[in-house]
Design a protein around this motif. Structure first.
Motif, PDB file in Angstrom:
ATOM      1  N   GLN A 281      -7.923 -12.250 -32.090  1.00 28.81           N
ATOM      2  CA  GLN A 281      -9.370 -12.076 -32.168  1.00 28.81           C
ATOM      3  C   GLN A 281      -9.801 -11.757 -33.598  1.00 28.81           C
ATOM      4  O   GLN A 281     -10.788 -12.292 -34.086  1.00 28.81           O
ATOM      5  CB  GLN A 281      -9.838 -10.975 -31.223  1.00 28.81           C
ATOM      6  N   ASP A 282      -9.047 -10.914 -34.290  1.00 33.92           N
ATOM      7  CA  ASP A 282      -9.362 -10.599 -35.684  1.00 33.92           C
ATOM      8  C   ASP A 282      -9.234 -11.834 -36.570  1.00 33.92           C
ATOM      9  O   ASP A 282     -10.087 -12.093 -37.423  1.00 33.92           O
ATOM     10  CB  ASP A 282      -8.441  -9.500 -36.228  1.00 33.92           C
TER      11      ASP A 282
ATOM     12  N   TYR B  16      -9.490 -14.931 -35.616  1.00 36.01           N
ATOM     13  CA  TYR B  16     -10.578 -15.834 -35.252  1.00 36.01           C
ATOM     14  C   TYR B  16     -11.860 -15.441 -35.986  1.00 36.01           C
ATOM     15  O   TYR B  16     -12.531 -16.294 -36.574  1.00 36.01           O
ATOM     16  CB  TYR B  16     -10.803 -15.822 -33.730  1.00 36.01           C
ATOM     17  N   LYS B  17     -12.191 -14.172 -35.941  1.00 30.44           N
ATOM     18  CA  LYS B  17     -13.415 -13.702 -36.605  1.00 30.44           C
ATOM     19  C   LYS B  17     -13.373 -13.985 -38.098  1.00 30.44           C
ATOM     20  O   LYS B  17     -14.374 -14.374 -38.700  1.00 30.44           O
ATOM     21  CB  LYS B  17     -13.613 -12.207 -36.370  1.00 30.44           C
ATOM     22  N   GLU B  18     -12.205 -13.815 -38.701  1.00 33.58           N
ATOM     23  CA  GLU B  18     -12.081 -13.999 -40.146  1.00 33.58           C
ATOM     24  C   GLU B  18     -12.066 -15.463 -40.571  1.00 33.58           C
ATOM     25  O   GLU B  18     -12.642 -15.823 -41.593  1.00 33.58           O
ATOM     26  CB  GLU B  18     -10.810 -13.299 -40.643  1.00 33.58           C
TER      27      GLU B  18
ATOM     28  N   ALA C  46     -14.886 -18.092 -36.964  1.00 33.39           N
ATOM     29  CA  ALA C  46     -16.223 -17.789 -36.450  1.00 33.39           C
ATOM     30  C   ALA C  46     -17.344 -18.343 -37.318  1.00 33.39           C
ATOM     31  O   ALA C  46     -18.431 -18.630 -36.808  1.00 33.39           O
ATOM     32  CB  ALA C  46     -16.391 -16.283 -36.273  1.00 33.39           C
TER      33      ALA C  46
ATOM     34  N   THR D 199     -19.105 -16.543 -33.200  1.00 33.04           N
ATOM     35  CA  THR D 199     -18.340 -15.397 -32.702  1.00 33.04           C
ATOM     36  C   THR D 199     -17.984 -15.555 -31.234  1.00 33.04           C
ATOM     37  O   THR D 199     -16.997 -15.002 -30.773  1.00 33.04           O
ATOM     38  CB  THR D 199     -19.115 -14.079 -32.893  1.00 33.04           C
TER      39      THR D 199
ATOM     40  N   GLY E  86     -21.721 -21.150 -35.115  1.00 31.84           N
ATOM     41  CA  GLY E  86     -21.574 -20.225 -36.235  1.00 31.84           C
ATOM     42  C   GLY E  86     -22.580 -20.491 -37.336  1.00 31.84           C
ATOM     43  O   GLY E  86     -23.228 -21.544 -37.359  1.00 31.84           O
TER      44      GLY E  86
END
Length: 128
Positions: free
Chosen positions: A29-30, A32-34, A37, A42, A48
């Motif tokens: 998840q981290d 992916y966000k970095e 996204a 998100t 996005g």
């Protein structure tokens, strides 16, 4: 008092390209966000902030399994992220090939594969 009517101003959006920074995260998840996204949103639905500047749609990552007869194609998604699969919607590999990027930010090539696997697992978890 003046009348301005409906005036449309054309805006050309561009995606700012920056070098990937080293990351210590192993959490899908981290990661992916970095790394994902900005284009895929998100929530993974392709909305996005950079999506409107792309040549092709970023794609809804939450419906991958649904579009594949309710089966999540894990190996295919790994290949796409690595840059080993030619996806027509990506044109000339407009989507960053994270395999090469992850290899460039880590001294250990195995770490790149581990991050890709974490991303694939996260994308599988967000299927609806």
């Amino acid at each position: 008092m003046g009348f301005f009517g409906n005036v449309a101003f054309a805006q050309t959006k561009t995606v700012k390209e920056v070098n990937a920074r080293p990351t210590n995260s192993w959490n899908g998840q981290d990661l992916y966000k970095e790394f994902c996204a900005a284009c895929h949103g998100t929530d993974g639905r392709g909305n996005g902030p950079a999506a409107s500047a792309l040549k092709s749609s970023a794609g809804d990552l939450t419906t991958i399994a649904r579009r594949n007869n309710s089966k999540f194609p894990e190996v295919k998604i790994q290949m796409i992220i690595k840059g080993d699969a030619n996806i027509p919607a990506h044109g000339s590999l407009d989507m960053p090939t994270w395999g090469n990027i992850f290899k460039s930010i880590s001294a250990n090539g195995t770490f790149a594969d581990m991050r890709i696997n974490a991303l694939v697992t996260y994308i599988q978890q967000i299927q609806r």
